[in-house]
Write a protein that holds these residues in place. Structure first.
Motif, PDB file in Angstrom:
ATOM      1  N   GLY A 210       0.829  -1.200   0.000  1.00 45.54           N
ATOM      2  CA  GLY A 210       0.000   0.000   0.000  1.00 45.54           C
ATOM      3  C   GLY A 210       0.860   1.246   0.000  1.00 45.54           C
ATOM      4  O   GLY A 210       1.990   1.245  -0.476  1.00 45.54           O
ATOM      5  N   ASN A 211       0.318   2.307   0.553  1.00 45.97           N
ATOM      6  CA  ASN A 211       1.025   3.588   0.561  1.00 45.97           C
ATOM      7  C   ASN A 211       0.869   4.253   1.933  1.00 45.97           C
ATOM      8  O   ASN A 211      -0.179   4.806   2.251  1.00 45.97           O
ATOM      9  N   PRO A 212       1.921   4.233   2.759  1.00 49.43           N
ATOM     10  CA  PRO A 212       1.826   4.827   4.093  1.00 49.43           C
ATOM     11  C   PRO A 212       1.735   6.352   4.099  1.00 49.43           C
ATOM     12  O   PRO A 212       1.346   6.934   5.114  1.00 49.43           O
ATOM     13  N   ALA A 213       2.094   6.998   2.997  1.00 50.38           N
ATOM     14  CA  ALA A 213       2.273   8.458   2.993  1.00 50.38           C
ATOM     15  C   ALA A 213       1.057   9.251   3.470  1.00 50.38           C
ATOM     16  O   ALA A 213       1.214  10.230   4.208  1.00 50.38           O
ATOM     17  N   PRO A 214      -0.188   8.910   3.085  1.00 48.14           N
ATOM     18  CA  PRO A 214      -1.329   9.747   3.493  1.00 48.14           C
ATOM     19  C   PRO A 214      -1.750   9.583   4.952  1.00 48.14           C
ATOM     20  O   PRO A 214      -2.633  10.310   5.421  1.00 48.14           O
ATOM     21  N   ALA A 215      -1.156   8.654   5.673  1.00 46.81           N
ATOM     22  CA  ALA A 215      -1.634   8.322   7.017  1.00 46.81           C
ATOM     23  C   ALA A 215      -1.505   9.490   7.987  1.00 46.81           C
ATOM     24  O   ALA A 215      -0.516  10.226   7.965  1.00 46.81           O
ATOM     25  N   THR A 216      -2.513   9.646   8.843  1.00 42.45           N
ATOM     26  CA  THR A 216      -2.484  10.657   9.906  1.00 42.45           C
ATOM     27  C   THR A 216      -2.967  10.033  11.212  1.00 42.45           C
ATOM     28  O   THR A 216      -3.724   9.054  11.211  1.00 42.45           O
TER      29      THR A 216
END
Length: 244
Positions: A210-216
């Motif tokens: 997946g893509n961890p970048a957008p996580a908050t």
């Protein structure tokens, strides 16, 4: 919230007058990319169980960190046990819970591997066959997450996000921020269809799906709260049902 391991003997005697429900958090000791701890799956289950304990009277048992990990077994840090070992442990613990008056047993797993979940189901079915008054719920947090996202699709941006991606990163940012080491590159494994592979890291080198970048952290908080509410409803149904 009542953690079993923190109780004294008189505490436990008093608590089992209030509830016959115990939650056992399950997970794995497994790689979660370069940015999340090896205990992520178990930490996820622990946090949801903890939050349910704030919503209703239950006992939360100490977690089991070991599970069956097939696709990540070659990655550093992953410790995978057999299905027989997992079933044996769950049967032994489930019988002891029952002997201690915990007739409603909830196995909640933050690790969602198919063989791992199947072993938990098998143990639960055997407990039902052996113990006349026991009621068992097996909760795969991946399924709970799907229910949450069906109701709140805005909570996740990455389509097909899975292991150590946006969701798990957000959850860890909310619950265990000190254990998160930044982020990681987007990655999608490329295992061949149908064919079992021996050298798994060739097809999944970084351990992220997946893509961890957008996580908050706020996103993780919303997901955890929704998961806890749904698990509380499962427990309510388990406690109120008759002989299923």
């Amino acid at each position: 919230m009542t953690l079993w391991e923190n109780l004294t003997m008189p505490d436990l005697e008093a608590q089992r007058q209030q509830t016959q429900t115990v939650i056992l958090p399950l997970g794995s000791l497994e790689e979660h990319g370069p940015h999340l701890p090896l205990g992520t799956d178990t930490f996820h289950a622990m946090e949801v169980a903890r939050r349910v304990g704030l919503l209703r009277p239950v006992l939360v048992a100490p977690p089991l960190f070991y599970g069956m990990c097939r696709s990540t077994r070659e990655h550093p840090g992953t410790v995978s046990i057999s299905g027989d070992a997992l079933r044996t442990m769950l049967l032994a613990v489930g019988r002891e819970f029952y002997r201690q008056g915990m007739h409603h047993q909830v196995f909640i797993s933050g690790h969602a591997g198919g063989t791992h979940i199947s072993a938990i189901y098998e143990a639960g079915e055997q407990l039902l066959a052996e113990l006349p008054e026991v009621r068992v719920a097996v909760v795969n947090l991946l399924e709970v997450l799907r229910e949450v996202l069906a109701a709140r699709p805005d909570l996740v941006q990455t389509k097909g996000d899975s292991h150590a991606g946006e969701v798990e990163t957000a959850i860890m940012m909310a619950a265990y921020p000190d254990l998160v080491r930044g982020s990681a590159p987007e990655e999608w494994p490329k295992f061949p269809k149908y064919v079992l592979v021996r050298h798994k890291r060739r097809y999944w080198p970084g351990g992220v799906w997946g893509n961890p970048a957008p996580a908050t952290a706020a996103q993780g908080e919303a997901i955890l709260a929704a998961e806890a509410e749904r698990l509380a409803l499962v427990i309510s149904m388990l406690e109120e049902s008759g002989d299923l």
